[in-house]
Scaffold this motif. Sequence first.
Motif, short mmCIF file in Angstrom:
data_model
loop_
_atom_site.label_atom_id
_atom_site.label_comp_id
_atom_site.label_asym_id
_atom_site.label_seq_id
_atom_site.Cartn_x
_atom_site.Cartn_y
_atom_site.Cartn_z
N GLU A 93 0.83 -1.20 0.00
CA GLU A 93 0.00 0.00 0.00
C GLU A 93 0.86 1.25 0.00
N GLU A 150 3.70 1.64 -1.33
CA GLU A 150 4.19 1.83 -2.69
C GLU A 150 3.09 2.36 -3.60
N ALA A 151 1.90 1.79 -3.45
CA ALA A 151 0.79 2.23 -4.30
C ALA A 151 0.45 3.69 -4.06
N VAL A 152 0.43 4.08 -2.80
CA VAL A 152 0.11 5.47 -2.49
C VAL A 152 1.18 6.40 -3.04
N GLU A 161 3.27 5.90 -5.48
CA GLU A 161 3.24 5.94 -6.94
C GLU A 161 2.09 6.83 -7.42
N ALA A 162 0.94 6.66 -6.81
CA ALA A 162 -0.21 7.46 -7.22
C ALA A 162 0.04 8.93 -6.95
N HIS A 215 0.81 7.35 -17.50
CA HIS A 215 1.79 6.84 -16.54
C HIS A 215 2.03 5.35 -16.77
N ARG A 249 -0.01 -2.63 -11.76
CA ARG A 249 -0.24 -3.41 -10.54
C ARG A 249 -0.46 -2.51 -9.35
N ASN A 250 -1.10 -1.39 -9.62
CA ASN A 250 -1.39 -0.46 -8.53
C ASN A 250 -2.91 -0.41 -8.34
N PRO A 251 -3.38 -1.01 -7.24
CA PRO A 251 -4.85 -1.11 -7.06
C PRO A 251 -5.51 0.25 -6.96
N ILE A 252 -4.81 1.24 -6.46
CA ILE A 252 -5.41 2.57 -6.34
C ILE A 252 -5.67 3.16 -7.72
N LEU A 253 -4.66 3.10 -8.56
CA LEU A 253 -4.83 3.64 -9.91
C LEU A 253 -5.87 2.83 -10.68
#
Lengths: 221, 221
Positions: A76, A78-80, A82-83, B90, B145-149
């Motif tokens: 998470e 990393e995902a945050v 990256e976003a 992106h 592989r970014n669940p947020i995006l």
Amino acid sequence: MGNGTSAKDRAYRDTKARILDGSLPGGELITEGQVADALAMSRTPVREAFLRLEAEGLLRLFPKRGALVVAVSPAEVEAVLEAREVVEGHALGKLCEAPTAEREAVARALHEVLYVQRAALADDDEPAFAEADRRFHITIVESTRNPILLELYASLRDRQLRINLGSLDRGPRRPQEILAQHEAIVDALAPGRADEARARLRDHLDATRVAVAGTRSPAAS
Amino acid sequence: MGNGTSAKDRAYRDTKARILDGSLPGGELITEGQVADALAMSRTPVREAFLRLEAEGLLRLFPKRGALVVAVSPAEVEAVLEAREVVEGHALGKLCEAPTAEREAVARALHEVLYVQRAALADDDEPAFAEADRRFHITIVESTRNPILLELYASLRDRQLRINLGSLDRGPRRPQEILAQHEAIVDALAPGRADEARARLRDHLDATRVAVAGTRSPAAS
DNA sequence: CGGGAACCGGATGCATACAAGATGCATCGA
DNA sequence: TCGATGCATCTTGTATGCATCCGGTTCCCG
């Protein structure tokens, strides 16, 4: 959304605050009834608050079981990050190429925020520093005037808050570092320097990554 | 989210479908009671569905008044397309610089989708064409592989659906154009060509912008 | 002593009941 | 005639009741 004092909003704000400030740690299992009793209301508004918090990624609802406060995972984080890089990076790039008047207006606003942030650092006023930090990044994203991106970013900031909780983001020199990186970003706000601005943003986010890395508690499965 | 057959999900899916396919036009005012009666359930699950739809930007809830199906505005079109460009751009950039194995795996998947889409065009199978279009873009975003995006993108696609409803996206040569632009994007997927891939994406989104522009109905105020 | 079925407590999912806010209209008064 | 007031009605916001479902525990039997 109604920030009025409806029961639903109270349940939402209270529970969210408790999650974000860590009094409800990740892995904790809470129920509608608990919150309803604590706030002296019925389960109905609490239920709606839970649904919203699940949509924001702060809770995970298990049918007939309860609500799990999701533990922050490295994935998470990393995902945050990256976003954030995607959204803020886009805003910076757009801003660099925006009409001079608009770019300078935003730059002025950012300088003001930095002024406040420097003052907060001098006063050792942590809450003010954090608030200025928040304003800095929000101002950047607001410059896109895109409500979709802005709303996404608001949710990212919330998650970031929780991420920072368990981190060593409070190293003695960290505020200076943050401030310097903010200044570097603003300094790169000029036509043709979009790549540089984005690079400075990346520096800033990388520093967060480092500050956060390796400081996670194992998170009750 | 539970895609089980709970009443809540039925209310959510049914109402969302009706909004997206245009049977509930923008500007329409609906009530919890109407939907509850229509689906033979109580207001409770409908209410939860409405809250979710509001979070997705499809409904706007007015206290004690009802729920307004938000009309698509030029500003929303622009916001959706900008957000799509940010997210998909992106993903493309990241993909170009990804390890060869991964990049090629995604490229293969994209080629497969394009094959299906070409076949759908030849068969004049509009639903299949639209579904392939959807898969194409989702595959790109999934590669992060970014669940947020990914979740944001899912919401953007839904909004795009509704935007396309009132547009002349059905020009006779439009499918060929779409297909060609998809192919151009995939062709640019290579190390060092990230900027080109993003440029081809921008071409594609610009074409959508054009197809949609100036075709809005005045939208009941 | 071990394994499985019934049981029990707790939590949700949904239905229903009730209260309160908002709108539009009819009515009343100047 | 026009504007203000009060009412009828509709809708949401919240509370409450009940059935269902899940998991853990216990108890029974082999």
